[in-house]
Design an enzyme around this catalytic site. Structure first.
Site, PDB file in Angstrom:
ATOM      1  N   ASN A  13       1.044  -1.281   0.029  1.00  0.00           N
ATOM      2  CA  ASN A  13      -0.073  -0.101   0.047  1.00  0.00           C
ATOM      3  C   ASN A  13       0.880   1.091  -0.091  1.00  0.00           C
ATOM      4  OD1 ASN A  13      -2.628  -0.837  -0.023  1.00  0.00           O
ATOM      5  ND2 ASN A  13      -2.634  -1.093   2.430  1.00  0.00           N
TER       6      ASN A  13
ATOM      7  N   GLY B 104      -1.496 -16.570   0.942  1.00  0.00           N
ATOM      8  CA  GLY B 104      -2.740 -17.066   0.862  1.00  0.00           C
ATOM      9  C   GLY B 104      -3.670 -16.672   2.118  1.00  0.00           C
ATOM     10  N   THR B 105      -4.741 -17.557   2.263  1.00  0.00           N
ATOM     11  CA  THR B 105      -5.138 -17.149   3.689  1.00  0.00           C
ATOM     12  C   THR B 105      -5.293 -18.647   4.562  1.00  0.00           C
ATOM     13  OG1 THR B 105      -7.308 -18.047   2.677  1.00  0.00           O
ATOM     14  CG2 THR B 105      -7.125 -15.830   2.681  1.00  0.00           C
TER      15      THR B 105
ATOM     16  N   SER C  60       0.264 -20.427  -0.617  1.00  0.00           N
ATOM     17  CA  SER C  60       0.744 -19.242  -0.782  1.00  0.00           C
ATOM     18  C   SER C  60       1.583 -19.320  -2.137  1.00  0.00           C
ATOM     19  CB  SER C  60       1.591 -18.898   0.252  1.00  0.00           C
ATOM     20  OG  SER C  60       0.991 -18.670   1.585  1.00  0.00           O
TER      21      SER C  60
ATOM     22  N   HIS D 196      -1.920  -9.017  -4.658  1.00  0.00           N
ATOM     23  CA  HIS D 196      -1.253  -9.244  -3.404  1.00  0.00           C
ATOM     24  C   HIS D 196      -1.854 -10.308  -2.488  1.00  0.00           C
ATOM     25  CE1 HIS D 196      -4.799  -7.334  -1.753  1.00  0.00           C
ATOM     26  NE2 HIS D 196      -4.185  -7.597  -0.446  1.00  0.00           N
ATOM     27  N   GLY D 197      -2.863 -10.805  -2.973  1.00  0.00           N
ATOM     28  CA  GLY D 197      -3.025 -11.973  -2.055  1.00  0.00           C
ATOM     29  C   GLY D 197      -4.656 -12.200  -2.531  1.00  0.00           C
ATOM     30  N   ALA D 198      -5.223 -13.134  -1.804  1.00  0.00           N
ATOM     31  CA  ALA D 198      -6.636 -13.475  -2.120  1.00  0.00           C
ATOM     32  C   ALA D 198      -7.731 -12.291  -1.881  1.00  0.00           C
ATOM     33  CB  ALA D 198      -7.292 -14.593  -1.328  1.00  0.00           C
TER      34      ALA D 198
END
Lengths: 324, 557
Positions: A173, A222-223, A228, A247-249
Site C-alpha cells: 500500500n 494465501g489465507t 501461498s 497481493h493476495g486473495a
C-alpha cells in the site's frame, strides 16, 4: 454537487471466468440496493479513479480487486509527475478537502480526496507517506530480527546457521515515484499501488543483484489453509501495469462472517427506553442468494500468470498458521 | 527556597499498579537517584504478561510479588513497608506509621481507593478490592450456601459469574446490570448467558465446580515415591468440590466433604484410562508442605454433574438495613426463600442465617454474608491533615495534565486522583487497572520532565479511552464514549447482535464514531479504534457499517 466526469483513461481489470462472475455480482448487488455513497463496488471505484486528473495509461484492477475505502483494494493508478493537473490521492483528509476546493479539483467519489502533487498538501502528504513507509520498514525489520532470535532460541543455534534470511521485503500500500515508458517516451510517474505489489522484471536496475536474472520476487500470501505463492515480475507487466501485480486473495463479501442469526428484539426493546435513535444492521436480503463470494488465491495468481503480468515460480503449502 | 528543597529521594506512596509502575519508570529514568516506595502492604502489585493488543488497547495480568523482587530488578528502589501517618507538604516530608520521617524531592501519591462498604464494621459485610480481600472472600465462600452481592460495577459482574455452587442474590439500584460498563441492551445480552439452565459444553472455564454424588474413593498418590496410599472412603451425598489454588489445605483429617475448585481444565482431562481401568477419575493437585513433595489426591468412581448458576437479581433497590441473626429473631419479620424460578412463588424461609438483609423494595433475605461492590472511594484521608489539596467531586486529589496536585512537587496517579485537565472528546477517567498503569507511567515521565524544567506532552493513551476485559466469559472491548457519556441526546446508536455470540454497539454523533461496545470475538476493535481516532465521516455508510457480510476490517485497512 457532483459533476460526473468522463474518464480520462480506461478502467481495466483482470479476471478469469470465476472472478468475472464475482465482479459483476458485486456490481449487480450494489445497483439493486440503489448504492449511492457507502460501499461502492470495486468496478465502480476503478471507474472513478480512471477519472482522476493526471492519470496515465489505465486505472487497473488486479484479479483480487475488491471494495475498499477510496481506492479499491487491488487498484493501481499512475499519475504523471510533470503534469500540473496530476494528483496524489490518499483518501479523505481535511487538508485534502481544503486543497480540492482551492485548486478546483472535482472527483466522482468524495472518498477519493486528493491534492495536486506539486501543491503544499500534496508534497506534505508524500513526505508523510515516506515517513510512514520508513516506520513500516523498521517495524518489519524488527519483527524479522525477533523471529530469527525466536527460532535460534528454540533450535539452540544461530539464525545464520538456520539459513534464516530475508528473501524480500515489499509493501502493498504505497505510492512510489518511478520511471516508466509511456507511449515510447520515458516519464516520471507517481504510481499508486493499493493492495497490489510491485513486480519488476529481470534486469531492472532497481532490484537487488540476487534477483537480476529472475526478476523481483512477489510474495503472495494465501489465507489460513490455502496455498501461498512466489511469483516473479515480467516485461509484459512493466508495460501493461507499470510492474504491478496482485497481493493476495481478495475478500469480496465474505459470507463466512454472516452466518449468524441476527436476533435481538429483546435487546432492542431494552435500548428503546433511552429514547435515542437506533439503527440496526442486517444483511440485505439479496445476499442470501449470493454464492460464496471469496476470491480464491489460486484463481487470482493463475489469472496474473495467464495475463502475463507476473509469472508463477513456487507454490507453498502451509505447515502452521500463527494468528497474532 | 526551591533550591533548598531539591534534596532527598523521589518518593512514591502506594504499592499498587500505579505506584509500582511510577517507581519503576522513575528508576529507569534516573538510574543514579534513589527511589523510595512506601507501601502499607508486604506485597506489591506487578504487571506481567503485558500485551499491546492494538494502538491503545492493552492486556496484562496483575500479580502479587514480594517487594524484594522489585528491589532486585531495580537496585535504586528501596521499599518501605509502612503506612503513611502524615504528610507535611511545606516541609516536603512524610511521616510513616513506624514513626520515621522521609524527606522527598518530589512525591507521587498512588495510594489507590478503598471499597465503599455499605456498612462499616460488620463482619458479615465484605468488600473486595485486591487480592487480600479476594482471598478472604474465597475462604468465606467455601462455607457459604447463599450470599448477597450489592453493587453493579465491574467487580459485582465478575463475581456473579464466577460464583457457582452457591445461591447468589444480586441487589442493584439500577434497572439493568452492569450499569457502569454497559447499557441496557448489552445487559440483556449478557443476562441470557447468566440465566441459562445448562452451561454450554465447551466453555473454557478457568475454574469449574463439579458435584460428586454417591460413593467415592479417595487415594493419595505421590509421584515422588510411587506409593499409593488409600486415604479414605467416604459416602458422599453431595460433595461440592471447589478448590482455591495456592491455599494449602490441611489434609483430610477434618470435615469431609471438602470444597475445592478444579483449577484448570487440563487437570480434569487427565481422566486417564488405563491406570484405574477406565473409571473416571479426578486428579486434584495439592501442594502439601510435607517432605513427600507433591501429592495428588485422586477421586475415583465419581459422577460429574456440572453446576449452573443460581442467581436471582433484585433491581432498583438498595440495602435498607442489615440484621444479625440474634437481632432478627426479635424482629419477627419474614425472610424470603431463594426464588427458584421466574415465577413469583416465594415462601417464607425456614432456614436460619447468620445475617439478614432488608432491601428498600421491602424484601428480606437471609444469607451467609454480603459483598459490598458499590464502588470505591479514593484513599486521600492520611494526606489531608494540614495540607490544602484541591479535591474533586468524587473525593480524589485533583491533578492537571502534568499529573500535578494543587501542592508543589506533589503528584498523584491512579485511583486516588481525579483527572482535571480538558480531556480528549473520546476519553474519560475510570478507576481501572489499565488507567492506573498509564497514569503511573505518565506521572513518572512528568516528574522527570519537571526536573529538567520542561513539561510533557499528554500521553497517547489519554487520547482514546480503551479497555479490554472479560465478563461472563465474553471478551469485552470498550472504546471511547462507549455509553455516550456526556454526549447528550444528540447522538444515535448502531447495533448488531447475535444472541450468545456477539454484541456490537456503536455510538455515532454527526456521522462520526464516538464510542463502541464490542462483546464477543468481533475482530472490530482495531478498525473502530482507528475510526474513532481519525473521526472519519461515516454518514454515507449508515447502518451498512455493521453489515456482517461486509468485511469492514479489510475495507478500511
Amino acid at each position: 454537487m457532483f459533476a460526473f466526469l468522463l474518464n480520462q483513461v480506461e478502467g481495466v481489470f483482470y479476471v478469469n471466468d470465476a472472478l468475472e462472475k464475482l465482479m459483476f455480482e458485486e456490481l449487480r448487488n450494489a445497483c439493486r440496493g440503489g448504492g449511492v455513497g457507502g460501499f461502492l463496488p470495486a468496478m465502480k471505484q476503478i471507474g472513478n479513479v480512471a477519472a482522476l486528473p493526471g492519470i496515465v495509461h489505465r486505472s487497473i484492477g488486479l484479479p483480487d480487486v475488491h471494495s475498499g475505502y477510496g481506492f479499491a483494494i487491488g487498484n493501481m493508478a499512475a499519475f504523471d509527475m510533470n503534469d500540473p493537473e496530476a494528483v496524489v490521492s490518499p483518501d479523505a483528509l481535511v487538508a485534502m478537502e481544503k486543497a480540492m476546493k482551492r485548486d478546483k479539483i472535482i472527483v466522482n467519489d468524495r472518498q477519493l480526496a486528493c491534492a495536486r502533487i506539486a501543491s503544499p498538501e500534496g508534497q506534505d502528504y508524500l513526505k508523510g507517506m515516506a515517513a510512514a513507509g520508513n516506520y513500516a520498514w523498521v517495524n518489519r525489520s524488527s519483527m524479522t530480527f525477533l523471529t530469527r532470535q525466536a527460532f535460534a532460541k528454540v533450535f539452540n543455534t544461530t539464525p545464520d546457521d538456520l539459513d534464516l534470511h530475508v528473501i524480500y521485503d515489499v509493501s502493498h500500500n504505497i505510492a512510489k515515484v518511478e520511471q516508466h515508458v509511456v507511449d515510447g517516451k520515458e516519464r516520471t510517474l507517481l504510481v499508486h499501488r493499493k493492495g497490489s505489489t510491485r513486480a519488476f522484471p529481470p534486469h531492472h536496475p532497481l532490484i537487488a543483484v540476487d534477483y537480476q536474472l529472475t526478476g523481483q520476487p512477489v510474495l503472495i500470501g494465501g489465507t489460513m489453509g490455502t496455498c501461498s505463492y512466489v511469483l516473479t515480475g515480467t516485461e509484459q507487466g512493466m508495460t501493461e501495469t507499470f510492474g504491478t501485480t496482485c497481493h493476495g486473495a481478495g475478500r469480496a463479501l465474505s459470507r463466512a462472517k454472516s452466518r449468524r442469526n441476527l436476533d435481538f428484539q429483546d435487546v432492542l426493546d431494552k435500548l428503546a427506553d433511552m429514547g435515542i435513535a437506533i439503527r440496526v444492521a442486517s444483511p440485505k436480503l439479496v445476499m442470501e442468494e449470493a454464492p460464496e463470494s471469496y476470491k480464491n488465491v489460486t484463481d487470482v495468481v493463475n489469472t496474473c500468470h495467464d495475463a502475463g503480468i507476473s509469472k508463477k515460480a513456487i507454490k507453498l503449502r502451509p505447515i502452521a498458521v500463527i494468528k497474532g | 527556597m526551591e533550591a533548598a528543597r531539591s534534596v532527598g529521594p523521589l518518593v512514591v506512596v502506594g504499592g499498587g499498579i500505579a505506584g509500582v509502575t511510577c517507581a519503576e519508570q522513575l528508576a529507569v529514568t534516573f538510574p543514579e537517584e534513589d527511589i523510595l516506595l512506601v507501601t502499607a502492604s508486604p506485597v506489591i502489585k506487578a504487571v506481567t504478561n503485558f500485551k499491546q493488543v492494538s494502538k491503545v488497547l492493552e492486556e496484562f495480568d496483575v500479580e502479587e510479588q514480594p517487594s524484594t523482587v522489585l528491589e532486585n530488578r531495580f537496585p535504586n528502589i528501596k521499599v518501605i513497608e509502612s503506612g503513611v501517618r502524615q504528610l507535611k507538604s511545606e516541609e516536603h516530608c512524610i511521616v510513616t506509621e513506624d514513626g520515621r520521617q522521609h524527606v522527598y524531592k518530589k512525591l507521587c501519591l498512588c495510594a489507590g481507593a478503598k471499597p465503599k462498604l455499605i456498612c462499616e464494621g460488620n463482619p458479615y459485610v465484605l468488600g473486595i478490592r485486591d487480592t487480600d480481600s479476594a482471598q478472604e472472600f474465597q475462604k468465606q465462600l467455601r462455607k457459604a450456601k447463599r450470599i448477597m452481592i450489592v453493587g453493579n460495577g465491574g467487580i459485582a459482574l465478575e463475581l456473579v459469574y464466577e460464583i457457582e455452587g452457591c445461591e447468589v442474590i444480586w441487589a442493584i439500584k439500577d434497572k439493568a446490570i452492569g450499569n457502569t460498563f454497559f447499557d441496557a441492551g448489552a445487559a440483556e445480552f449478557l443476562i441470557s448467558k447468566l440465566m441459562s439452565e445448562k452451561s454450554e459444553a465447551k466453555i473454557a472455564h478457568r475454574r469449574t465446580i463439579y458435584t460428586v454424588e454417591g460413593k467415592c474413593n479417595i487415594w493419595l498418590v505421590s509421584f515422588m515415591d510411587e506409593t499409593k496410599r488409600r486415604a479414605g472412603h467416604t459416602t458422599v451425598k453431595t460433595c461440592r468440590i471447589s478448590w482455591v489454588s495456592r491455599l494449602p489445605l490441611n489434609l483430610p483429617h477434618h470435615a469431609w466433604p471438602f470444597k475445592c475448585w478444579v483449577d484448570s481444565a487440563h487437570l480434569c482431562t487427565q481422566t486417564l484410562r488405563g491406570v484405574f481401568g477406565g473409571i473416571s477419575m479426578l486428579y486434584l493437585y495439592y501442594d502439601i508442605h510435607v517432605s513427600a513433595g507433591t501429592v495428588w489426591i485422586v477421586l475415583t468412581n465419581i459422577h460429574f454433574v456440572q453446576f449452573s448458576h443460581s442467581i436471582h437479581i433484585e433491581t432498583k433497590c438498595e440495602v435498607k438495613k442489615i440484621y444479625l441473626q440474634e437481632e432478627f429473631k426479635i424482629m419477627k419479620k419474614k425472610p424470603l426463600t431463594f426464588p427458584k424460578d421466574q415465577h413469583k412463588s416465594v415462601t417464607v424461609d425456614k432456614e436460619v442465617w447468620p445475617v439478614y438483609v432488608e432491601l428498600t423494595n421491602g424484601k428480606i433475605y437471609g444469607c451467609d454474608f454480603l459483598v459490598s461492590a458499590t464502588g470505591v472511594t479514593p484513599n486521600v484521608h492520611p494526606f489531608l491533615h494540614g495540607n490544602n489539596f484541591d479535591l474533586g467531586e468524587d473525593g480524589g486529589l485533583k491533578v492537571d495534565d502534568q499529573m500535578r496536585t494543587s501542592l508543589p512537587d506533589i503528584y498523584a496517579a491512579g485511583d486516588i486522583c481525579t483527572a482535571c485537565w480538558q480531556p480528549s472528546p473520546v476519553w474519560q477517567q475510570m478507576r481501572l487497572w489499565t488507567q492506573a498503569r498509564q497514569m503511573g507511567w505518565y506521572a513518572a515521565k512528568c516528574m522527570a520532565a519537571a526536573g529538567l524544567g520542561q513539561s510533557s506532552d499528554m500521553d497517547f493513551s489519554f487520547e482514546l479511552f480503551a479497555h479490554v476485559t472479560k465478563f461472563f466469559n465474553y471478551k469485552v472491548v470498550l472504546l471511547g464514549k462507549y455509553n455516550a457519556q456526556g454526549l447528550g441526546p444528540d447522538h444515535e446508536l448502531m447495533l448488531r447482535c447475535t444472541r450468545g455470540q456477539e454484541y456490537v454497539k456503536v455510538v455515532m454523533q454527526n456521522g462520526r464514531m464516538m464510542g463502541a461496545v464490542l462483546i464477543g470475538e468481533t475482530d472490530l476493535e482495531e478498525t473502530f479504534e482507528n475510526l474513532i481516532l481519525n473521526q472519519m465521516d461515516l454518514s454515507s455508510y449508515g447502518e451498512d457499517l455493521l453489515d456482517p457480510d461486509i468485511d469492514i476490517e479489510d475495507y478500511f485497512d
